[in-house]
Design a protein around this motif. Structure first.
Motif, PDB file in Angstrom:
ATOM      1  N   MET A   1      49.450 -31.887 -21.155  1.00  0.00           N
ATOM      2  CA  MET A   1      49.241 -31.039 -20.010  1.00  0.00           C
ATOM      3  C   MET A   1      47.755 -30.691 -19.894  1.00  0.00           C
ATOM      4  N   ARG A   3      44.681 -28.338 -18.686  1.00  0.00           N
ATOM      5  CA  ARG A   3      44.435 -26.921 -18.426  1.00  0.00           C
ATOM      6  C   ARG A   3      42.953 -26.643 -18.596  1.00  0.00           C
ATOM      7  N   ASP A   9      39.265 -21.430 -26.838  1.00  0.00           N
ATOM      8  CA  ASP A   9      39.273 -22.863 -27.142  1.00  0.00           C
ATOM      9  C   ASP A   9      37.934 -23.374 -27.668  1.00  0.00           C
ATOM     10  N   PHE A  53      43.028 -31.677 -22.341  1.00  0.00           N
ATOM     11  CA  PHE A  53      44.340 -32.311 -22.370  1.00  0.00           C
ATOM     12  C   PHE A  53      44.900 -32.039 -23.755  1.00  0.00           C
ATOM     13  N   GLU A  54      45.582 -30.904 -23.877  1.00  0.00           N
ATOM     14  CA  GLU A  54      46.112 -30.423 -25.158  1.00  0.00           C
ATOM     15  C   GLU A  54      44.998 -30.509 -26.196  1.00  0.00           C
ATOM     16  N   ASP A  55      45.257 -31.131 -27.347  1.00  0.00           N
ATOM     17  CA  ASP A  55      44.213 -31.309 -28.351  1.00  0.00           C
ATOM     18  C   ASP A  55      43.786 -32.772 -28.425  1.00  0.00           C
ATOM     19  N   LYS A  56      44.036 -33.497 -27.324  1.00  0.00           N
ATOM     20  CA  LYS A  56      43.786 -34.938 -27.314  1.00  0.00           C
ATOM     21  C   LYS A  56      42.437 -35.320 -26.716  1.00  0.00           C
ATOM     22  N   HIS A  85      44.401 -40.999 -29.884  1.00  0.00           N
ATOM     23  CA  HIS A  85      45.136 -40.835 -28.634  1.00  0.00           C
ATOM     24  C   HIS A  85      44.654 -41.765 -27.527  1.00  0.00           C
ATOM     25  N   VAL A  90      46.157 -41.034 -22.000  1.00  0.00           N
ATOM     26  CA  VAL A  90      45.645 -39.684 -21.719  1.00  0.00           C
ATOM     27  C   VAL A  90      44.863 -39.670 -20.414  1.00  0.00           C
TER      28      VAL A  90
END
Length: 92
Positions: A1, A3, A9, A53-56, A85, A90
């Motif tokens: 997802m 964000r 972060d 993208f998340e932790d990717k 990833h 992604v």
């Protein structure tokens, strides 16, 4: 997802940014403090953005004046996908 990054972060983005920097010719010219300043500026300013993208991976950009006129332009600061990833689609 996808964000928008927040100041919470900063360490996550720094970790990915450091991985990115280590693949460039600038790998010997940065400090943790200098990179975190840029990250925090992009997150908190009205002219910057970091999308996670998340932790990717992440995309960082900013709006700056165009050198040859009275307009603003969107500019890439950096983008990164963690190596593990890169085949996860992604960027799709």
């Amino acid at each position: 997802m996808l964000r928008l990054a927040t100041t919470e972060d900063t360490d996550l983005v720094y970790s990915m940014a450091e991985s990115f920097i280590k693949t460039t010719r600038y790998k010997d010219t940065y400090t943790e403090e200098s990179i975190k300043k840029v990250i925090e500026h992009l997150i908190t300013s009205t002219t910057g953005v970091i999308v996670l993208f998340e932790d990717k991976g992440f995309i960082a950009g900013m709006i700056s004046p165009f050198f040859f006129g009275d307009i603003l332009q969107a500019t890439e600061v950096a983008w990164w996908v963690e190596p593990e990833h890169r085949k996860d689609k992604v960027g799709d």
